[in-house]
Design a protein around this motif. Sequence first.
Motif, PDB file in Angstrom:
ATOM      1  N   TYR A   1      21.201  50.388  46.139  1.00 29.91           N
ATOM      2  CA  TYR A   1      21.401  48.953  46.341  1.00 29.91           C
ATOM      3  C   TYR A   1      22.467  48.708  47.405  1.00 29.91           C
ATOM      4  CZ  TYR A   1      23.289  44.290  45.324  1.00 29.91           C
ATOM      5  OH  TYR A   1      23.763  43.009  45.435  1.00 29.91           O
ATOM      6  N   LEU A   2      23.581  49.443  47.319  1.00 32.95           N
ATOM      7  CA  LEU A   2      24.657  49.269  48.301  1.00 32.95           C
ATOM      8  C   LEU A   2      24.194  49.691  49.694  1.00 32.95           C
ATOM      9  CD1 LEU A   2      27.761  50.524  46.256  1.00 32.95           C
ATOM     10  CD2 LEU A   2      27.042  48.179  46.704  1.00 32.95           C
ATOM     11  N   GLU A   3      23.356  50.717  49.720  1.00 32.65           N
ATOM     12  CA  GLU A   3      22.828  51.167  51.019  1.00 32.65           C
ATOM     13  C   GLU A   3      21.947  50.081  51.644  1.00 32.65           C
ATOM     14  OE1 GLU A   3      19.530  54.416  52.586  1.00 32.65           O
ATOM     15  OE2 GLU A   3      20.761  54.942  50.835  1.00 32.65           O
ATOM     16  N   ILE A   4      21.093  49.457  50.820  1.00 33.58           N
ATOM     17  CA  ILE A   4      20.230  48.379  51.313  1.00 33.58           C
ATOM     18  C   ILE A   4      21.063  47.189  51.774  1.00 33.58           C
ATOM     19  CG2 ILE A   4      18.473  46.681  50.621  1.00 33.58           C
ATOM     20  CD1 ILE A   4      17.400  48.816  48.664  1.00 33.58           C
ATOM     21  N   GLN A   5      22.129  46.872  51.016  1.00 33.06           N
ATOM     22  CA  GLN A   5      22.989  45.745  51.347  1.00 33.06           C
ATOM     23  C   GLN A   5      23.933  46.043  52.510  1.00 33.06           C
ATOM     24  OE1 GLN A   5      23.101  42.564  49.750  1.00 33.06           O
ATOM     25  NE2 GLN A   5      21.141  43.277  48.960  1.00 33.06           N
ATOM     26  N   GLY A   6      24.053  47.320  52.865  1.00 30.07           N
ATOM     27  CA  GLY A   6      24.975  47.692  53.930  1.00 30.07           C
ATOM     28  C   GLY A   6      26.430  47.523  53.537  1.00 30.07           C
ATOM     29  N   LYS A   7      26.744  47.808  52.253  1.00 27.28           N
ATOM     30  CA  LYS A   7      28.104  47.651  51.754  1.00 27.28           C
ATOM     31  C   LYS A   7      28.643  48.978  51.235  1.00 27.28           C
ATOM     32  CE  LYS A   7      27.252  42.943  50.026  1.00 27.28           C
ATOM     33  NZ  LYS A   7      27.141  42.102  48.805  1.00 27.28           N
ATOM     34  N   THR A   8      29.959  49.127  51.332  1.00 30.92           N
ATOM     35  CA  THR A   8      30.610  50.270  50.702  1.00 30.92           C
ATOM     36  C   THR A   8      30.911  49.911  49.252  1.00 30.92           C
ATOM     37  OG1 THR A   8      32.843  49.538  51.250  1.00 30.92           O
ATOM     38  CG2 THR A   8      31.687  50.883  52.883  1.00 30.92           C
ATOM     39  N   GLU A   9      31.225  50.930  48.437  1.00 32.68           N
ATOM     40  CA  GLU A   9      31.565  50.663  47.040  1.00 32.68           C
ATOM     41  C   GLU A   9      32.842  49.830  46.960  1.00 32.68           C
ATOM     42  OE1 GLU A   9      32.105  52.975  42.749  1.00 32.68           O
ATOM     43  OE2 GLU A   9      31.719  54.110  44.586  1.00 32.68           O
ATOM     44  N   GLU A  10      33.773  50.070  47.886  1.00 34.70           N
ATOM     45  CA  GLU A  10      35.020  49.298  47.899  1.00 34.70           C
ATOM     46  C   GLU A  10      34.739  47.819  48.173  1.00 34.70           C
ATOM     47  OE1 GLU A  10      34.545  52.140  49.519  1.00 34.70           O
ATOM     48  OE2 GLU A  10      35.776  53.439  48.216  1.00 34.70           O
TER      49      GLU A  10
ATOM     50  N   ALA B   1      35.380  44.731  45.564  1.00 31.67           N
ATOM     51  CA  ALA B   1      36.217  43.600  45.982  1.00 31.67           C
ATOM     52  C   ALA B   1      35.466  42.276  45.774  1.00 31.67           C
ATOM     53  CB  ALA B   1      36.622  43.757  47.448  1.00 31.67           C
ATOM     54  N   GLU B   2      34.182  42.262  46.119  1.00 33.27           N
ATOM     55  CA  GLU B   2      33.373  41.060  45.921  1.00 33.27           C
ATOM     56  C   GLU B   2      33.214  40.749  44.429  1.00 33.27           C
ATOM     57  OE1 GLU B   2      29.638  41.327  47.875  1.00 33.27           O
ATOM     58  OE2 GLU B   2      30.493  41.447  49.896  1.00 33.27           O
ATOM     59  N   THR B   3      32.970  41.790  43.632  1.00 37.90           N
ATOM     60  CA  THR B   3      32.815  41.597  42.189  1.00 37.90           C
ATOM     61  C   THR B   3      34.093  41.053  41.582  1.00 37.90           C
ATOM     62  OG1 THR B   3      31.242  43.444  42.119  1.00 37.90           O
ATOM     63  CG2 THR B   3      32.182  42.729  40.025  1.00 37.90           C
ATOM     64  N   LYS B   4      35.236  41.564  42.022  1.00 34.86           N
ATOM     65  CA  LYS B   4      36.513  41.067  41.520  1.00 34.86           C
ATOM     66  C   LYS B   4      36.702  39.601  41.873  1.00 34.86           C
ATOM     67  CE  LYS B   4      41.519  41.755  41.767  1.00 34.86           C
ATOM     68  NZ  LYS B   4      42.641  42.521  42.380  1.00 34.86           N
ATOM     69  N   GLU B   5      36.359  39.244  43.111  1.00 31.06           N
ATOM     70  CA  GLU B   5      36.493  37.851  43.545  1.00 31.06           C
ATOM     71  C   GLU B   5      35.602  36.928  42.714  1.00 31.06           C
ATOM     72  OE1 GLU B   5      35.860  35.168  47.632  1.00 31.06           O
ATOM     73  OE2 GLU B   5      35.749  37.350  47.714  1.00 31.06           O
ATOM     74  N   GLN B   6      34.367  37.363  42.459  1.00 30.42           N
ATOM     75  CA  GLN B   6      33.444  36.563  41.651  1.00 30.42           C
ATOM     76  C   GLN B   6      33.936  36.443  40.216  1.00 30.42           C
ATOM     77  OE1 GLN B   6      29.909  38.862  42.194  1.00 30.42           O
ATOM     78  NE2 GLN B   6      29.509  38.105  44.263  1.00 30.42           N
TER      79      GLN B   6
ATOM     80  N   THR C   1      31.905  44.348  33.087  1.00 31.05           N
ATOM     81  CA  THR C   1      30.689  43.749  32.532  1.00 31.05           C
ATOM     82  C   THR C   1      29.708  43.396  33.640  1.00 31.05           C
ATOM     83  OG1 THR C   1      31.838  42.851  30.604  1.00 31.05           O
ATOM     84  CG2 THR C   1      29.771  41.795  31.224  1.00 31.05           C
ATOM     85  N   ARG C   2      30.215  42.778  34.700  1.00 27.07           N
ATOM     86  CA  ARG C   2      29.339  42.389  35.813  1.00 27.07           C
ATOM     87  C   ARG C   2      28.733  43.622  36.476  1.00 27.07           C
ATOM     88  NH1 ARG C   2      30.311  37.016  38.352  1.00 27.07           N
ATOM     89  NH2 ARG C   2      31.392  35.762  36.785  1.00 27.07           N
ATOM     90  N   LYS C   3      29.539  44.642  36.669  1.00 25.82           N
ATOM     91  CA  LYS C   3      29.052  45.876  37.293  1.00 25.82           C
ATOM     92  C   LYS C   3      27.999  46.543  36.407  1.00 25.82           C
ATOM     93  CE  LYS C   3      30.794  50.210  39.315  1.00 25.82           C
ATOM     94  NZ  LYS C   3      30.151  51.212  38.454  1.00 25.82           N
ATOM     95  N   HIS C   4      28.272  46.583  35.089  1.00 33.75           N
ATOM     96  CA  HIS C   4      27.321  47.204  34.152  1.00 33.75           C
ATOM     97  C   HIS C   4      25.996  46.445  34.140  1.00 33.75           C
ATOM     98  CE1 HIS C   4      25.952  49.261  30.486  1.00 33.75           C
ATOM     99  NE2 HIS C   4      25.502  48.075  30.123  1.00 33.75           N
ATOM    100  N   ASN C   5      26.059  45.121  34.057  1.00 33.42           N
ATOM    101  CA  ASN C   5      24.824  44.324  33.998  1.00 33.42           C
ATOM    102  C   ASN C   5      23.999  44.467  35.267  1.00 33.42           C
ATOM    103  OD1 ASN C   5      25.461  43.446  31.463  1.00 33.42           O
ATOM    104  ND2 ASN C   5      26.231  41.446  32.088  1.00 33.42           N
TER     105      ASN C   5
END
Length: 462
Positions: free
Chosen positions: A329-338, A342-347, A309-313
């Motif tokens: 968005y991930l490129e701008i944030q400098g993050k990998t999908e993994e 991991a951050e989404t799961k923690e949240q 749900t969080r990923k979809h929204n």
Amino acid sequence: MKSAVETLNPTRVRLTVEVPFEELKDSLDAAYKKINQQVTVKGFRKGKIPARVIDQRFGRGAVLEEAVNDALPKFYTEAVNEAEVNPLGQPEVDITELKDGELLAFTAEVDIRPTIEIPDYSGIEVTVDAVEVSDEDVEKSVEQLRERFASTNPVERAAADGDVVTIDLEAKVDGEVLPDGVAQGVSYTIGSGELLDGIDEAVTGLEAGGEATFTSQLKGGSAEGKDAEVTVKVTAVAARELPELDDDFAQLASEFDTLDELKADSRKRLENMKQFDQATQAQERVLDELLKLAEVPIPEKLLEDEINTRKHNLEHHQLGQMGLTLEKYLEIQGKTEEEFLAETKEQAEKGIKTQFILDELVNKEKLNVSQEELTEHLMRRAASSGMSPDQFAQAVVEGGQVPMLVGEVARGKALAVVVEAVKVVDTNGETVDLEDDEDETAAETVEAVTGETEVAEEKNEA
């Protein structure tokens, strides 16, 4: 009906249910009636086909299937109530036995709210920033107000930092002018950083009629992310003039007669803002400490759904409105999908744990939400959404989200109970009193942590 409950793990149970066939009578009657209205048999009026004819023509199995589908939710709900469990989401139902005229037996596996022991939180102690407003803070606030009342006057000289220039732009990629790469009469304040990288250097030193070319990566449009050759032409230069800081300015920019009164009000407003930030900081840190103390198991399926749900929204609402893909968005944030997952799961885990433990506190403390508290929370949520209170209220009612808002307020009150019971000190070692509007600020803190999380209990669906 007989039922039994088996605990599979702290967050999942299996209900085993046996139903004597006579208890299916109402559902069988309803099944025959429904089929009667749907089919036609020569020699019989619609709706008047005898049961034995329906059995012969369409099969007793079709009738039993219709009857069982009709009866399952009722028997599932009875089993849930008898077992005194709180289901989350939909059950997985398996018909284990169906003997015509004798017995219906089924199992239903479903996630449940875990039993949570509220830990002793009286020993929690957190440190927050002290509320300190310096003379520099006040001067900066007044200066920002002064900037809002600045005027511009045309000048016949080269453009300098802080000047407002009127410019025409043309962007080329690979020598071709972009369809959306031409703009005229754009007003730009040099040094604001609101347009393209490199434009400040290009226009500084140019007089009206001057032109320059520079290379910049495009931030949007049809060639977003590509390097473009940008030609900028200055058509006018204006200097910004700030009003004098005196009593006349205070009367122009506020309801105060003197500059000293304006500065005193600015100091008070800054103190109020820092007190609000301090309260939010205290609540966030107390909540973090409470979650560390509590054992809160999370249903796997619930966590999976919350992550999705969080990923979809994010992908289809927030980023969609900004014209960004998840990859960009991930490129701008400098993050990998993994890293993102991991951050989404923690949240998601934190949001679910927060809701579970605060809901348990609501029940333990017997906290209720008044109409006044709900209205005040709705007004704040409406303001943050950019909608009028009436529009927001209508959207909430039509979306069936009133229970969600009630839950947010109740959880805020539960968090406030914990904060009142623990020790909060500032960086100067002074005890912090957070009583004013604590329930409402706590509700906002909880809403920020739980985000999309809204754990729904389902008792009547099978």
